[in-house]
Design a protein around this motif. Structure first.
Motif, short mmCIF file in Angstrom:
data_model
loop_
_atom_site.label_atom_id
_atom_site.label_comp_id
_atom_site.label_asym_id
_atom_site.label_seq_id
_atom_site.Cartn_x
_atom_site.Cartn_y
_atom_site.Cartn_z
N ILE A 13 73.46 8.93 16.01
CA ILE A 13 73.08 8.76 14.61
C ILE A 13 71.73 9.43 14.36
N PHE A 14 71.75 10.52 13.64
CA PHE A 14 70.52 11.21 13.24
C PHE A 14 70.65 11.52 11.75
N ASP A 15 70.31 10.53 10.96
CA ASP A 15 70.54 10.59 9.53
C ASP A 15 69.22 10.38 8.80
N GLU A 16 69.00 11.12 7.74
CA GLU A 16 67.73 11.07 7.01
C GLU A 16 67.47 9.74 6.32
N HIS A 17 68.49 8.87 6.24
CA HIS A 17 68.32 7.58 5.58
C HIS A 17 68.09 6.43 6.57
N PHE A 18 68.10 6.73 7.86
CA PHE A 18 67.88 5.71 8.88
C PHE A 18 66.59 6.03 9.63
N CYS A 19 65.71 5.05 9.74
CA CYS A 19 64.47 5.23 10.49
C CYS A 19 64.78 5.73 11.89
N PHE A 20 64.08 6.76 12.31
CA PHE A 20 64.35 7.37 13.62
C PHE A 20 64.10 6.41 14.77
N LEU A 21 63.23 5.41 14.56
CA LEU A 21 62.85 4.53 15.66
C LEU A 21 63.50 3.16 15.58
N MET A 107 55.78 13.26 19.10
CA MET A 107 55.98 14.69 18.89
C MET A 107 57.17 15.22 19.68
N VAL A 108 57.27 14.79 20.93
CA VAL A 108 58.39 15.24 21.75
C VAL A 108 59.71 14.73 21.18
N TYR A 109 59.73 13.45 20.78
CA TYR A 109 60.97 12.92 20.21
C TYR A 109 61.29 13.61 18.89
N GLY A 110 60.27 13.88 18.09
CA GLY A 110 60.51 14.57 16.82
C GLY A 110 61.17 15.92 17.02
N TYR A 114 65.11 17.10 15.96
CA TYR A 114 65.50 18.31 15.25
C TYR A 114 66.49 19.14 16.06
N GLU A 115 66.33 19.15 17.37
CA GLU A 115 67.30 19.84 18.22
C GLU A 115 68.68 19.20 18.09
N MET A 116 68.71 17.86 18.06
CA MET A 116 69.98 17.15 17.93
C MET A 116 70.65 17.45 16.59
N VAL A 117 69.85 17.37 15.51
CA VAL A 117 70.40 17.62 14.17
C VAL A 117 70.89 19.06 14.05
N TYR A 118 70.11 19.98 14.56
CA TYR A 118 70.47 21.40 14.48
C TYR A 118 71.76 21.67 15.25
N SER A 141 68.27 7.82 25.67
CA SER A 141 68.33 6.42 25.25
C SER A 141 67.17 5.63 25.84
N GLU A 142 66.92 5.85 27.12
CA GLU A 142 65.82 5.12 27.78
C GLU A 142 64.47 5.57 27.23
N PHE A 143 64.31 6.85 26.97
CA PHE A 143 63.07 7.35 26.39
C PHE A 143 62.85 6.73 25.00
N HIS A 144 63.90 6.67 24.20
CA HIS A 144 63.80 6.09 22.86
C HIS A 144 63.41 4.61 22.95
N LEU A 145 64.01 3.89 23.89
CA LEU A 145 63.67 2.48 24.08
C LEU A 145 62.19 2.33 24.43
N MET A 146 61.70 3.18 25.32
CA MET A 146 60.29 3.11 25.72
C MET A 146 59.37 3.41 24.54
N LEU A 147 59.77 4.35 23.70
CA LEU A 147 58.96 4.71 22.54
C LEU A 147 58.91 3.55 21.53
N GLN A 148 59.94 2.72 21.52
CA GLN A 148 59.95 1.57 20.61
C GLN A 148 58.90 0.53 20.97
N SER A 149 58.23 0.73 22.10
CA SER A 149 57.16 -0.20 22.51
C SER A 149 56.03 -0.21 21.49
#
Length: 324
Positions: A13-21, A107-110, A114-118, A141-149
Motif C-alpha cells: 500500500i503506497f497511496d497518497e491518502h494513507f500516512c506513510f508511517l 530520507m531513505v524510506y522516502g 518513491y521507488e516503490m510507487v514508480y 517491513s522490519e525497517f518500517h517497523l523500526m522507523l515507527q519507533s
C-alpha cells in the motif's frame, strides 16, 4: 501490538491518502528531505534520479503523505538535529544513535517509497502486477517497523540493528554531500565539520567489519576523499555481505521490543573483488579525476587515501593535496 501497526509492505500500500508511517487517512504531507536542510544548502531545485535513471524529481517535490502526529514527530526531531548541527561534530556525535537512525531513515524510506510507487506504476501501465521478493518484503517491513519507533512505544534491546559512525570532516563552507542506496538501506552525509555513514539494517555487522580502519580514523579530521573512500568500503562490504538479519520481536501489553537474534548463522562475506571495488570507488572519486586505472595500477597495490598500501598506516589528512 505489532500486528496492529501499519505495514505497507504486507499489501504493498503506497497511496497518497494513507500516512506513510501510521497508515491513517490523511490529506497532509511532509517533504522527504527536511525543509531546513534543503533551504540551508540550496538543493531543493536540484534533481534526484530513480534507480533506472529513466525518471527524476526535484528534491523539493519529493513528499510523503503523513498524519499530523507523524509530521509533528519529525518536526520535533528536526529541531533536535538542527541544534546538534550547530555544534558541529561534537553535537552530532553526542546524539543518541536512535535519533540519527530515525532522521536518516525518513530520507531513505522516502526515497524507497518513491521507488516503490514508480515501479508499481510502470508495471501497471504494462498490465503487470507489482510484487516484491519475500526477502525484500521482510527487510523493508522490519525497517518500517523500526522507523515507527518515532511515534510508537518501540524499544531496541541490546545490540542495535544498525551501523552508524560519526566523524570530524573538513569540507569547504556550505558544501553538502550525501549518497544513498535506498534498496540496501544505506546513507552517507557530509558537510564542513562532520560526516556520518549509516547502514540502517545490518545489525552492526558492517561497522564491526571496518573496525580496524575506524580505529585508525579516531581523533582525525577526515579529508573528503577519505570520507568517500570510507563510504565505498561500507557500500562494497554490504554488497558482499552474506547475512540475513533476524530479530526477536516481542509484543507486550503496551510496547514492542526489538532484539537482534544472534543465534542463527553467523555473518560472513563473499570474495572481495578488487576490480569491482575499484570501479565502485572510481564512481565516488570521479570529482577528483581519479579513474579506475589510477586506483588499480599495474603491478602496484590499490590506491588508498585512508591507509598506506605498504605499511597500512593511516594517511594523515593534511598530507593530501587534493581540494576539499
Amino acid at each position: 501490538m505489532s500486528q496492529m501497526l501499519f505495514n505497507p509492505f504486507q499489501d504493498l500500500i503506497f497511496d497518497e491518502h494513507f500516512c506513510f508511517l501510521s497508515g491513517v487517512l490523511t490529506n497532509e504531507e511532509m517533504t522527504v528531505f527536511p525543509e531546513w536542510l534543503m533551504a540551508y544548502f540550496k538543493f531543493g531545485d536540484e534533481r534526484v534520479e530513480m534507480m533506472d535513471k529513466a525518471k527524476s524529481y526535484h528534491y523539493e517535490d519529493l513528499k510523503l503523505p503523513c498524519s499530523p502526529e507523524v509530521k509533528k514527530a519529525f518536526d520535533d526531531l528536526d529541531l533536535k538535529i538542527q541544534e546538534a548541527y550547530k555544534k558541529g561534530y561534537e553535537g552530532m556525535a553526542a546524539l543518541d544513535q536512535q535519533l540519527l537512525f530515525q532522521w536518516t531513515g525518513r530520507m531513505v524510506y522516502g526515497l524507497l517509497y518513491y521507488e516503490m510507487v514508480y515501479e508499481r506504476d510502470v508495471l501497471l501501465r504494462k498490465g503487470e502486477d507489482f510484487e516484491l521478493s519475500p526477502v525484500l518484503r521482510k527487510r523493508f517491513s522490519e525497517f518500517h517497523l523500526m522507523l515507527q519507533s518515532i511515534i510508537e512505544p518501540i524499544s531496541f534491546v541490546g545490540k542495535k540493528p544498525w551501523s552508524i559512525v560519526v566523524f570530524p570532516l573538513k569540507y569547504s563552507a556550505d558544501i553538502f554531500s550525501y549518497r544513498d542506496d535506498a534498496i540496501n538501506l544505506m546513507f552517507s552525509f557530509g558537510v564542513n565539520g562532520f560526516g556520518f555513514i549509516a547502514c540502517l539494517q545490518d545489525n552492526g555487522v558492517i561497522g564491526e567489519s571496518q573496525k580496524e580502519v575506524l580505529d585508525k580514523i579516531e581523533g582525525h579530521v577526515l579529508h573528503p576523499v577519505q570520507f568517500e573512500e570510507l563510504y565505498a568500503r561500507f557500500h562494497y562490504t554490504d554488497y558482499i555481505m552474506q547475512y540475513s538479519p533476524e530479530y526477536n520481536i516481542e509484543n507486550l501489553d503496551d510496547r514492542i521490543t526489538i532484539e537482534v537474534d544472534e543465534t542463527g548463522k553467523p555473518p560472513h562475506f563473499g570474495h572481495w573483488d578488487e576490480d569491482v571495488y575499484a570501479q565502485l570507488l572510481s564512481n565516488y572519486w570521479q570529482v577528483y579525476g581519479i579513474e579506475k586505472d589510477h586506483i588499480l595500477p599495474p603491478q602496484r597495490p590499490r590506491l588508498s587515501f585512508l591507509e598506506n598500501p605498504y605499511t597500512k598506516d593511516f594517511v594523515e589528512p593534511d598530507s593530501i593535496s587534493l581540494p576539499f
